[in-house]
Design an enzyme around this catalytic site. Structure first.
Site, PDB file in Angstrom:
ATOM      1  N   LYS A   1       0.836  -1.215   0.000  1.00 39.03           N
ATOM      2  CA  LYS A   1       0.000   0.000   0.000  1.00 39.03           C
ATOM      3  C   LYS A   1       0.867   1.260   0.000  1.00 39.03           C
ATOM      4  CE  LYS A   1      -1.775   1.569   4.032  1.00 39.03           C
ATOM      5  NZ  LYS A   1      -1.381   2.988   4.204  1.00 39.03           N
ATOM      6  N   ASN A   2       1.878   1.274   0.851  1.00 34.56           N
ATOM      7  CA  ASN A   2       2.663   2.508   1.003  1.00 34.56           C
ATOM      8  C   ASN A   2       3.612   2.768  -0.161  1.00 34.56           C
ATOM      9  OD1 ASN A   2       1.342   2.987   3.333  1.00 34.56           O
ATOM     10  ND2 ASN A   2       3.077   2.598   4.709  1.00 34.56           N
TER      11      ASN A   2
ATOM     12  N   ARG B   1      -4.511  10.786   4.606  1.00 38.06           N
ATOM     13  CA  ARG B   1      -3.489  11.809   4.648  1.00 38.06           C
ATOM     14  C   ARG B   1      -2.530  11.765   3.456  1.00 38.06           C
ATOM     15  NH1 ARG B   1       0.150  14.567   7.721  1.00 38.06           N
ATOM     16  NH2 ARG B   1       2.099  13.739   7.284  1.00 38.06           N
TER      17      ARG B   1
ATOM     18  N   CYS C   1      -5.081  13.278  13.002  1.00 36.47           N
ATOM     19  CA  CYS C   1      -5.577  11.926  12.760  1.00 36.47           C
ATOM     20  C   CYS C   1      -5.297  11.106  13.995  1.00 36.47           C
ATOM     21  CB  CYS C   1      -4.973  11.313  11.513  1.00 36.47           C
ATOM     22  SG  CYS C   1      -3.418  10.522  11.800  1.00 36.47           S
TER      23      CYS C   1
ATOM     24  N   ARG D   1       0.509  14.819  13.051  1.00 33.16           N
ATOM     25  CA  ARG D   1       1.041  14.566  11.712  1.00 33.16           C
ATOM     26  C   ARG D   1       1.012  15.791  10.790  1.00 33.16           C
ATOM     27  NH1 ARG D   1      -0.786   8.579   9.946  1.00 33.16           N
ATOM     28  NH2 ARG D   1       1.109   8.701   8.766  1.00 33.16           N
TER      29      ARG D   1
ATOM     30  N   ASP E   1       5.013   0.791  11.725  1.00 29.68           N
ATOM     31  CA  ASP E   1       3.807   0.106  11.241  1.00 29.68           C
ATOM     32  C   ASP E   1       3.751  -1.368  11.670  1.00 29.68           C
ATOM     33  OD1 ASP E   1       2.933   2.425  10.107  1.00 29.68           O
ATOM     34  OD2 ASP E   1       3.372   1.868   8.038  1.00 29.68           O
TER      35      ASP E   1
ATOM     36  N   ILE F   1       8.369   7.339  16.572  1.00 24.90           N
ATOM     37  CA  ILE F   1       7.969   8.044  15.335  1.00 24.90           C
ATOM     38  C   ILE F   1       6.698   8.860  15.549  1.00 24.90           C
ATOM     39  CG2 ILE F   1       7.397   7.782  12.868  1.00 24.90           C
ATOM     40  CD1 ILE F   1      10.195   6.793  13.422  1.00 24.90           C
TER      41      ILE F   1
ATOM     42  N   ARG G   1      -8.720  -0.617   4.540  1.00 17.85           N
ATOM     43  CA  ARG G   1      -7.835   0.406   3.958  1.00 17.85           C
ATOM     44  C   ARG G   1      -6.495  -0.186   3.558  1.00 17.85           C
ATOM     45  NH1 ARG G   1      -6.281   4.924   7.699  1.00 17.85           N
ATOM     46  NH2 ARG G   1      -4.899   5.144   5.932  1.00 17.85           N
TER      47      ARG G   1
END
Ligand code: UD1
Length: 449
Positions: free
Chosen positions: A49-50, A121, A145, A150, A336, A358, A428
């Site tokens: 996804k990223n 985002r 969020c 962020r 993540d 992070i 998502r």
């Protein structure tokens, strides 16, 4: 273009969102899992996804089509970004269930609207390519969020250094360039940011002169984006290091690109196998992108082997052992994977510590895991997890993607049934979760509330 090609229209996506609204603003599906089954079998890892999100934005940089294979087309985030791109003027065609073709002959609108950007985002990634090619863009500020505030200050200040004139009006970032467009600059990011590195790379490929990014992010998804841009005609060096140099070119063209396999999905199913026991082959995974996860998993007692293009994961029946992790930019431990690793630690022998560096506020899974019987104490940005003998099924919900999947992992091994609400978070970022885990023996189903 094949005959079977379809156009994903903005209208289709708006209709899906209307259904969500009818359901009270939330998709009302639940996932129900009865824990205790070992996982055995094969899981095919989807495209990342990223990586896919910035890759889709490269289509704003050229009028000739780019074909992306291994694209996780069914993910909610891919649909949202497709809607943003369609609004801007990108032609999007679905070639098959994992292949999309995109190109932007002309700009129809320079505005990425709030109603889409608020959902995701990463929509802010259209800013760099729009400014680079068309010299103007208006993108809604993503706002706060669930995992912290962020901000996008690093994206904005870097674009300003490249000559963009940027104002914030009515919740929108309004940006334009002087005649002649963006100019190359020497940019020192104050903090490592994946999104800012990607946005500025896409802004710089068509800028005049050379741009150097210092303190750039080194994630594999950045390398994948850079490799696609190079295929499109861009001149980029230093990918995968903290200094990336981009020599601007006058125009880019289309190409074929296969999206990098999802390292976070791979890591998530590794932990599922470790928790439940059993033997799972992860097809199409990339172990070299997961070094920082493999070491602590092996320390905890998980066996991981590379077998050609596959990764074989099993646990030898011995108890899991507590181990400590701290999230860091790549090549450090990925934020993540933090929530999923915490679920693993809930059942370890002894204790483990998780430190999140992070994002602020990324422990929302903790109260829900505790409701399932976990023993976790949070102090500032660290959590101590003391292993317990069993977790117990419960009705739970989470407020972000990775926290939700951490609850799925807990449910797979808990006594009794767990109901996970707000499944739209999982949709998502995880393709076919019920099908993939069900095929390996999990007792998992989707239900309506
Ligand atoms: C990306 C990933 C996300 C992952 C994160 C960190 C995508 C679509 N999302 O998010 O899954 O968790 O990297 O690996 O790829 N920051 C600023 N100012 C900015 C930008 C960021 O202060 O302008 C801060 C953030 O608040 C955060 C840190 O920098 O504390 C890292 O964020 P960043 O790397 O930008 O994350 P994303 O690109 O949003």
């Amino acid at each position: 273009m094949t005959q079977a090609a379809q156009i994903i229209s903005f209208q289709d996506i708006k209709d899906t969102r209307a259904e969500d609204r009818k359901a009270g603003g939330l998709a009302m599906d639940q996932i129900k899992i009865r824990g205790g089954n070992r996982l055995n079998g094969n899981i095919r890892i989807s495209g990342a996804k990223n990586a896919a999100l910035p890759l889709l934005c490269t289509s704003l940089l050229t009028d000739t089509p780019i074909t992306f294979s291994n694209m996780p087309v069914s993910l909610g985030d891919i649909k949202t970004l497709s809607a943003v791109l369609a609004e801007l003027g990108t032609d999007i065609r679905l070639i098959d269930e994992n292949t999309m073709e995109l190109g932007t002959p002309t700009l129809k609108s320079k505005r990425a609207p709030y109603e889409l950007v608020r959902k995701m985002r990463a929509s802010v990634l259209v800013l760099g390519p729009l400014l680079g090619r068309f010299g103007e863009a208006e993108v809604s500020l993503p706002g706060g969020c669930a995992i912290g505030t962020r901000p996008v200050d690093l994206h904005i200040s870097a674009l300003e250094e490249m000559g963009a004139i940027i104002t914030l009006e009515d919740g929108y970032v309004k940006a334009k360039t002087e005649q002649g467009g963006l100019v190359g600059a020497d940019i020192k990011f104050a903090k490592v940011s994946v999104g800012a590195t990607e946005n500025i790379m896409m802004a710089a490929v068509l800028a005049k002169g050379t741009t150097t990014l210092h303190n750039a992010a080194q994630e594999p998804e950045i390398v994948d984006l850079g490799e696609c841009l190079i295929k499109m005609g861009a001149k980029i060096s230093g990918l995968g290091t903290s200094t990336i140099t981009i020599d601007g070119v006058p125009a880019l063209h289309g190409c074929d690109h296969s999206v990098l396999p999802d390292r976070i999905e791979t890591g998530t199913w590794m932990i599922a196998t470790a928790l439940t026991g059993g033997e799972v082959t992860l097809e199409n995974g990339r172990l070299d992108t997961l070094t920082a996860l493999i070491d602590p998993l092996r320390k905890a007692g998980v066996q991981i082997e590379e077998r050609g293009d596959d990764i074989f994961v099993h646990r030898n029946g011995k108890p899991l052992v507590g181990t400590d992790i701290m999230t860091e930019p790549y090549p450090g431990f990925p934020t993540d994977m933090q929530a999923q690793f915490m679920t693993l630690l809930t059942l370890c022998q002894g204790a483990g510590m998780v430190t999140e560096t992070i994002f602020e506020n990324r422990f929302m899974h903790v109260p829900e895991l505790c409701r399932m019987g976990a023993d976790i104490t949070v102090q500032g940005n660290s959590a101590i997890i003391r292993g317990v003998d069993t977790l117990k099924g419960a009705e739970v919900m989470a407020t972000d993607l990775r926290a939700s999947v951490a609850l799925v992992l807990a449910a797979l091994v808990a006594d009794g049934e767990t109901t996970i609400n707000r499944v739209y978070h999982l949709d998502r970022g995880y393709e076919d979760i019920v099908k993939k885990l069900g095929a390996c023996g999990a007792d998992i189903r989707r239900a309506k509330e």
